[in-house]
Design an enzyme around this catalytic site. Structure first.
Site, short mmCIF file in Angstrom:
data_model
loop_
_atom_site.label_atom_id
_atom_site.label_comp_id
_atom_site.label_asym_id
_atom_site.label_seq_id
_atom_site.Cartn_x
_atom_site.Cartn_y
_atom_site.Cartn_z
N HIS A 83 -34.73 143.30 70.71
CA HIS A 83 -35.02 143.36 71.72
C HIS A 83 -34.10 142.57 72.13
CE1 HIS A 83 -37.60 143.33 67.66
NE2 HIS A 83 -38.12 142.49 68.56
N HIS A 133 -49.40 140.77 67.86
CA HIS A 133 -48.73 139.46 68.60
C HIS A 133 -48.45 139.50 70.13
CE1 HIS A 133 -45.67 142.29 67.44
NE2 HIS A 133 -44.65 140.50 67.35
N GLU A 160 -45.61 146.85 69.89
CA GLU A 160 -44.03 147.89 69.20
C GLU A 160 -44.99 148.90 67.95
OE1 GLU A 160 -41.67 143.17 69.10
OE2 GLU A 160 -43.38 144.42 67.23
N HIS A 166 -41.90 142.93 61.04
CA HIS A 166 -40.52 143.09 61.85
C HIS A 166 -39.93 140.92 61.66
CE1 HIS A 166 -40.22 144.12 66.30
NE2 HIS A 166 -40.73 143.45 65.55
#
Ligand code: DHB
Ligand code: FE
Length: 289
Positions: A59, A197, A244, A12
């Site tokens: 977030h 990441h 995530e 995303h």
């Protein structure tokens, strides 16, 4: 009755939204990434769902450290794109499906998952970037996404976060709920976020292709084994934001084979590095008709 027809999995990255909104998608840096979603956009046109149940993470946009729901289901009629610091993305409002969302909340809470019910929420890149990747930049007057969306937010930002095992079981409860909803709706379930990441600290910039591809292999063929992987392994191998990926197990848990049916058909698989600081992974799995 309603039916889960397919699951979609995608990263995303916010910079993807910015590239689309600022007309940069033809730039050399972005071309290979968007090329990987051309098949997906056509698939969405050919397999238009009635509702998308979209598992994502906020977030610290709608929620903050003031209040941290582990699992939050959106029961509102609509959701505005959030202002994440540069103004809201110029994309359509997200239309909800309050009736199906309330039904799922009822069923899943009675199945002992403690959901937070959210009647008002803005949605950030975690939700709007997957929609853009799969649906393009919608036109029309007013411009609109192709169908209603039920946002389902998972806390993967502030510890403690839910385990992959719990996410996988939750997917099974969501499936059960959808399949006893008394309307003929084709429902897609999307798991978003990831892949490897890390955005901060000594390991910022970490990408782990081997872990990512093994995750994709196992998500397809052995989700039970993948669900047993503890959260610390994601963080160690895929970086702090690689956690995530546990959200993908919610969508995978809702597929037919997990409930004793046939294995899913892999309609599309794509992996690309880099997009901003992350590896991008993407799968489309269909339940056999
Ligand atoms: C980036 C990736 C994310 O998943 C996110 O939520 C924010 C930023 C990035 O790669 O820049
Ligand atoms: Fe993120």
């Amino acid at each position: 009755m309603a039916k889960i027809t397919a699951s979609v999995f995608t990263s995303h990255v916010p910079a993807i939204g910015a590239a689309l909104d600022l007309g940069k998608s033809n730039e050399a840096y972005w071309q290979p990434l968007f090329k990987g979603y051309e098949v997906s956009k056509q698939w969405m046109v050919d397999n238009r769902p009635d509702v998308i149940f979209l598992v994502f993470n906020d977030h610290a946009t709608a929620f903050s450290l003031d209040m941290i729901p582990t699992f939050a289901i959106g029961t509102a009629a609509s959701y505005a794109p959030a202002d994440e610091g540069w103004g809201p993305r110029p994309v359509p409002q997200v239309v909800g499906h309050p009736e199906l969302a309330a039904h799922i909340a009822q069923s899943v809470i009675q199945d002992d998952f403690d959901l937070t019910i959210v009647n008002k929420m803005d949605v950030d890149h975690g939700l709007t970037v997957p929609l853009s990747l799969m649906c393009g930049q919608p036109g029309g007057d007013p411009p609109a996404w192709p169908c209603p969306v039920i946002p389902f937010a998972v806390n993967v930002v502030q510890y403690p976060v839910p385990s992959g095992a719990r996410c996988f079981k939750l997917g099974q409860a969501i499936r059960k709920a959808v399949e006893c909803f008394d309307q003929d709706l084709k429902v897609q379930i999307w798991g978003t976020g990831g892949m490897s990441h890390q955005l901060q600290g000594a390991r910022a910039g970490l990408i782990n292709r081997e872990f990512d591809n093994a995750f994709l292999d196992r998500l397809i063929a052995d989700p039970v084994a993948q669900a047993a992987v503890p959260h610390i392994d994601y963080v160690r191998e895929a970086g702090s934001e690689g956690i995530e990926l546990v959200m993908w197990l919610i969508a995978r848990g809702a597929m037919d084979d997990v409930a004793g049916g046939k294995p899913p058909i892999v309609k599309h698989r794509f992996y690309h590095v880099p997009a901003s600081n992350t590896a991008v992974g993407h799968l489309i799995l269909e339940n056999p008709a």
